[in-house]
Design a protein around this motif. Structure first.
Motif, PDB file in Angstrom:
ATOM      1  N   GLN A 192       0.814  -1.227   0.000  1.00  0.00           N
ATOM      2  CA  GLN A 192       0.000   0.000   0.000  1.00  0.00           C
ATOM      3  C   GLN A 192       0.846   1.274   0.000  1.00  0.00           C
ATOM      4  OE1 GLN A 192      -3.439   0.201  -0.263  1.00  0.00           O
ATOM      5  NE2 GLN A 192      -3.147   2.395  -0.431  1.00  0.00           N
ATOM      6  N   ASP A 193       1.986   1.266   0.688  1.00  0.00           N
ATOM      7  CA  ASP A 193       2.829   2.464   0.754  1.00  0.00           C
ATOM      8  C   ASP A 193       3.442   2.828  -0.592  1.00  0.00           C
ATOM      9  OD1 ASP A 193       2.289   2.741   3.431  1.00  0.00           O
ATOM     10  OD2 ASP A 193       4.179   1.834   4.105  1.00  0.00           O
ATOM     11  N   ILE A 194       3.601   1.843  -1.497  1.00  0.00           N
ATOM     12  CA  ILE A 194       4.217   2.108  -2.804  1.00  0.00           C
ATOM     13  C   ILE A 194       3.169   2.101  -3.910  1.00  0.00           C
ATOM     14  CG2 ILE A 194       5.891   1.269  -4.499  1.00  0.00           C
ATOM     15  CD1 ILE A 194       7.554   0.231  -2.116  1.00  0.00           C
ATOM     16  N   VAL A 195       2.363   1.054  -3.986  1.00  0.00           N
ATOM     17  CA  VAL A 195       1.264   1.006  -4.969  1.00  0.00           C
ATOM     18  C   VAL A 195       0.043   1.546  -4.239  1.00  0.00           C
ATOM     19  CG1 VAL A 195      -0.102  -0.421  -6.520  1.00  0.00           C
ATOM     20  CG2 VAL A 195       2.303  -0.991  -6.107  1.00  0.00           C
ATOM     21  N   THR A 196      -0.166   2.854  -4.379  1.00  0.00           N
ATOM     22  CA  THR A 196      -1.175   3.535  -3.570  1.00  0.00           C
ATOM     23  C   THR A 196      -2.595   3.388  -4.093  1.00  0.00           C
ATOM     24  OG1 THR A 196      -0.783   5.612  -4.741  1.00  0.00           O
ATOM     25  CG2 THR A 196       0.505   5.221  -2.729  1.00  0.00           C
ATOM     26  N   GLU A 197      -2.733   3.055  -5.385  1.00  0.00           N
ATOM     27  CA  GLU A 197      -4.081   2.927  -5.955  1.00  0.00           C
ATOM     28  C   GLU A 197      -4.064   1.988  -7.154  1.00  0.00           C
ATOM     29  OE1 GLU A 197      -7.484   5.785  -8.001  1.00  0.00           O
ATOM     30  OE2 GLU A 197      -5.792   6.714  -6.988  1.00  0.00           O
TER      31      GLU A 197
END
Length: 178
Positions: free
Chosen positions: A144-149
């Motif tokens: 989640q911290d890198i691929v945010t959406e």
């Protein structure tokens, strides 16, 4: 649409049993005794699960079509797949490989980083495989911290990458002078 539910791993014993690298949240439903599964590559199957057991957190199965270790060794790396309906209920926190491949990878400002070409399942975390415009392949931790959406409707993923992950980002190298 086909969905990978497991990858056949190493043989176990002499009677054709194999360890499965499970890729489904419902192994008891999809990989139960009597299940007939298509394969990738198709010429390896279909395979029918004759016996199933869990040992030390690993799933081992025997197939009706395989009776010895040599046959089991020949199946190593073969994917077990099922036909799935797009309407099938799924976990909102998870993504299937077929949903991600082909999505445009963008940074938070909307600049193109590349195209998602694969999803690699690793022990610690999954990796998005992104082909950059220059052809370089970058593996992005799917956290989640890198691929945010992930936006399937717009056909893109937003990647807030740490500096240096992608080739065209500025990398500051200290020259050692004070």
């Amino acid at each position: 649409m086909q969905l990978r539910v497991a990858i056949i791993g190493q043989p176990h014993g002499l009677k054709g049993e194999v360890r499965l690298d499970v890729r489904t949240d419902s192994p008891e439903q999809r990989l139960g005794v009597g299940a007939v599964l298509e394969t990738e590559p198709p010429e390896a199957g279909p395979l029918t699960i004759k016996k199933s057991r869990v040992y030390k957190d690993s799933l081992f199965v025997a197939f009706e079509e395989v009776n010895d270790r040599t046959g089991a060794e020949g199946l190593r790396g073969v994917a077990l797949v099922i036909e799935t309906d797009e309407e099938e209920e799924r976990d909102d926190e998870g993504w299937y490989r077929h949903e991600l491949v082909g999505l445009e990878a963008l940074d938070p400002d909307g600049y193109t980083l590349g195209t998602v070409t694969d999803l690699e399942t690793m022990p610690a975390q999954d990796l998005l495989v992104v082909e950059e415009p220059d052809g370089k392949i970058t593996r992005v931790p799917f956290v989640q911290d890198i691929v945010t959406e992930v936006d399937l409707e717009d056909g893109c993923v937003i990647i807030d990458a740490p500096p240096g992950l992608f080739s065209d980002e500025d990398i500051i190298i200290a020259d050692g002078e004070d």
